[in-house]
Design an enzyme around this catalytic site. Structure first.
Site, PDB file in Angstrom:
ATOM      1  N   LEU A 195       0.827  -1.213   0.000  1.00  0.00           N
ATOM      2  CA  LEU A 195       0.000   0.000   0.000  1.00  0.00           C
ATOM      3  C   LEU A 195       0.862   1.264   0.000  1.00  0.00           C
ATOM      4  O   LEU A 195       2.061   1.213   0.299  1.00  0.00           O
ATOM      5  CB  LEU A 195      -0.932  -0.042   1.218  1.00  0.00           C
ATOM      6  CG  LEU A 195      -1.940  -1.209   1.168  1.00  0.00           C
ATOM      7  CD1 LEU A 195      -2.466  -1.550   2.549  1.00  0.00           C
ATOM      8  CD2 LEU A 195      -3.076  -0.882   0.216  1.00  0.00           C
ATOM      9  N   PRO A 196       0.233   2.405  -0.321  1.00  0.00           N
ATOM     10  CA  PRO A 196       1.043   3.618  -0.545  1.00  0.00           C
ATOM     11  C   PRO A 196       1.660   4.256   0.692  1.00  0.00           C
ATOM     12  O   PRO A 196       2.675   4.928   0.573  1.00  0.00           O
ATOM     13  CB  PRO A 196       0.035   4.598  -1.179  1.00  0.00           C
ATOM     14  CG  PRO A 196      -1.105   3.779  -1.643  1.00  0.00           C
ATOM     15  CD  PRO A 196      -1.167   2.609  -0.719  1.00  0.00           C
ATOM     16  N   THR A 246       6.261   0.490   1.934  1.00  0.00           N
ATOM     17  CA  THR A 246       7.328   1.261   2.582  1.00  0.00           C
ATOM     18  C   THR A 246       6.669   2.212   3.573  1.00  0.00           C
ATOM     19  O   THR A 246       6.017   3.176   3.173  1.00  0.00           O
ATOM     20  CB  THR A 246       8.128   2.066   1.539  1.00  0.00           C
ATOM     21  OG1 THR A 246       8.765   1.149   0.659  1.00  0.00           O
ATOM     22  CG2 THR A 246       9.183   2.928   2.216  1.00  0.00           C
ATOM     23  N   LYS A 297      14.693  -0.269   4.743  1.00  0.00           N
ATOM     24  CA  LYS A 297      14.212   0.338   3.501  1.00  0.00           C
ATOM     25  C   LYS A 297      14.384   1.850   3.513  1.00  0.00           C
ATOM     26  O   LYS A 297      14.889   2.434   2.542  1.00  0.00           O
ATOM     27  CB  LYS A 297      12.740  -0.028   3.283  1.00  0.00           C
ATOM     28  CG  LYS A 297      12.081   0.619   2.061  1.00  0.00           C
ATOM     29  CD  LYS A 297      12.641   0.101   0.746  1.00  0.00           C
ATOM     30  CE  LYS A 297      12.210   0.948  -0.453  1.00  0.00           C
ATOM     31  NZ  LYS A 297      10.873   0.693  -0.917  1.00  0.00           N
ATOM     32  N   LYS A 348       8.402  11.198  -0.001  1.00  0.00           N
ATOM     33  CA  LYS A 348       7.716  10.497   1.095  1.00  0.00           C
ATOM     34  C   LYS A 348       8.712   9.685   1.928  1.00  0.00           C
ATOM     35  O   LYS A 348       8.725   9.765   3.159  1.00  0.00           O
ATOM     36  CB  LYS A 348       6.656   9.555   0.505  1.00  0.00           C
ATOM     37  CG  LYS A 348       5.988   8.640   1.517  1.00  0.00           C
ATOM     38  CD  LYS A 348       5.388   7.398   0.846  1.00  0.00           C
ATOM     39  CE  LYS A 348       5.792   6.140   1.568  1.00  0.00           C
ATOM     40  NZ  LYS A 348       5.445   4.897   0.917  1.00  0.00           N
TER      41      LYS A 348
END
Lengths: 347, 347
Positions: free
Chosen positions: B102-103, B135, B220, B295
């Site tokens: 998911l975003p 992420t 990450k 982001k």
């Protein structure tokens, strides 16, 4: 200049000694005919890099005469049978090519144009080729190249050839200088580069022609700014990862198999214990000193200002390395930024 | 979330179609017995990455049921015979393992804990393993993992095993998702990681166990911050080099044979024309969007603040990418920072 050279001299002694041991009997090599068209090579600047480069020139059987303002270093070479000269001008008078390896732009400018300098304030030169392997700003390289090409070769009034200067800084550090595995980034006339290539390869494993005058110097400072920024990024990432609970070894493994892979993560990791045989694993001794990185970043920042280019990370990196030096870590390898600036803990 | 998913949907259609073509007849594969202990796999999030990962799960003969809030994307999968579910809770009810892609952190939190979420606000779960490949910030990963491990498995009152969540974000981007060559960075219980490994390798070529809960998420964001800083350093250096008169191709050759070598110089060069098949050579289309980099840098910066770590280059990188997005380049690949921020000219 005296102080600077004095500081380098002690460290140079080991190199000189090891060179003598590796290529002994040196006297015999020095008198051997060189393989290249450059029968007589003059070398100025016998610091940690220069003294090792001279050793490799001698091993390759060039006839080398040397100069440094540090008498002790000069004596060490003289004791091994290497001809020494009192001034840069005397080097010029006895050489077909002169190589300089000096600490800064002002040192190079002085050795070229100062009293008893290579050009001796005059218009006549014996060596047709001058190679500067120092890391200096491209502006100084360009200025000196113009001065050199306006000189006339001695005793060759009818020859149309003008003297040439190449800027040929190196990457690879002290170990590569010792092993003859430097990479030369060369700016200047391509014809001169091709003629100098064999000579350079006696001190390195690779040469890259970077284009016109000063492009070697430009390539070097650009390389070092990218390297510094990479090192800082890797250091921030490893420090953050450790703070979040992941070990530097594991995180390094992630980086090296992914898109954060870089020389600072896979070859020169800044965290003690992650890699063997790098400065971080020997208390950041040896390697490439933070003060030299601060100097190179200053050259890059000055160049960026001159061409009116915004380079925020370069300026920030420069500030960080200046701060590191002010805090007393100037002689430590530049990867020590991990411990001394980011406060990363050992694994 | 609807808008976000809507935006992803168009791009997903191509992936879904190509998946259908590559593994046709899919219906047959979907009904095949999976090779792993996870007979029924639930997958939530059918964006550019997720839809391609599902294709590879299906190719590997897993029985997959999918969910996305975008009806069009769901219909495309349904038309290929892939079972779809209306809510995350329905996915949970029919799956042995659930993967989310998911975003953002809030999307993941919502899918787990929201109304009709995976946990359905209750204490009982059917799948014993939940894998989040989004992420997101390590704090959210840690919080959700704690919530999950406090649940009890349905119908297994005597079983001591608790449900487990793994954070397993990926590196490699859309192309790697398509080709099944992703790298998974996994945090959480090692035992669960080992059991999930075969499943993950059906969508990737590599898994790295990063340690306890949230270490995958930490790895990450640390990887991406180091990658961003490297990209900015390389961009500044290449822009400066060009301004000083050296071509980006030559300078790249210097970097790649020297200490500035990094993924951003040798694999993903930001200057148009230096490398084929990278976003910079197709007007910065495709690849990893600047808004996603912004982001990830925000997650890294927030984490750094939380642990009180000075990360000046991370903060600067975050500002640069936010500025890039504000200037309208948010959908362009993150290497477009070279052209749009540093104003580098083409070769």
């Amino acid at each position: 200049m005296a102080n600077c050279s004095r500081a380098r001299s002690l460290l140079s002694l080991m190199a000189i000694r090891s060179g003598a041991s590796a290529s002994s009997p040196l006297r015999q090599f020095c008198s051997s005919a060189a393989l290249s068209k450059f029968g007589n090579v003059g070398f100025i600047g016998l610091g940690m890099m220069g003294s090792r480069m001279v050793n490799n020139l001698i091993k390759a059987r060039y006839r080398v005469a040397v100069h440094d303002i540090n008498y002790d270093v000069m004596k060490m070479f003289a004791d091994r049978g290497v001809p020494t000269r009192e001034t840069p001008f005397e080097i010029a008078e006895s050489s077909d090519v002169v190589i300089t390896m000096l600490p800064s732009s002002s040192h190079v400018f002085d050795v070229y144009t100062g009293k008893n300098g290579l050009l001796h304030g005059g218009n006549f030169l014996r060596p047709w080729l001058l190679i500067d392997s120092s890391t200096i700003d491209p502006q100084t390289s360009r200025k000196l190249s113009a001065i050199v090409s306006n000189c006339t070769l001695k005793g060759k009034k009818d020859d149309q050839r003008s003297p040439v200067m190449l800027d040929a800084p190196v990457s690879g550090g002290v170990l590569a200088a010792e092993c003859g595995t430097l990479t030369f980034m060369v700016g200047g006339l391509e014809e001169a580069y091709l003629e100098a290539k064999q000579l350079l390869l006696s001190m390195g494993k690779n040469t890259i022609y970077c284009g016109g005058t000063a492009n070697g110097s430009a390539a070097k400072i650009c390389n070092n700014l990218a390297m510094a920024v990479s090192m800082l990024g890797v250091s921030e990432a490893l420090a953050l990862g450790q703070s979040l609970g992941i070990t530097a070894s594991t995180l390094t493994r992630v980086f090296n198999s992914s898109s954060a892979r870089c020389w600072s993560s896979d070859t020169y990791n800044p965290v003690p214990g992650v890699m063997d045989c790098v400065p971080s694993s020997r208390n950041y001794e040896g390697g490439f000193a933070s003060k030299l990185m601060a100097k190179d970043l200053s050259l890059a920042a000055a160049s960026a200002k001159e061409v009116d280019l915004k380079c925020p990370l370069t300026f920030q990196a420069q500030e960080i390395y200046l701060e590191l030096c002010k805090e007393g870590h100037e002689a430590k390898d530049f990867s020590s930024v991990f411990r001394h600036y980011y406060g990363g803990s050992d694994e």
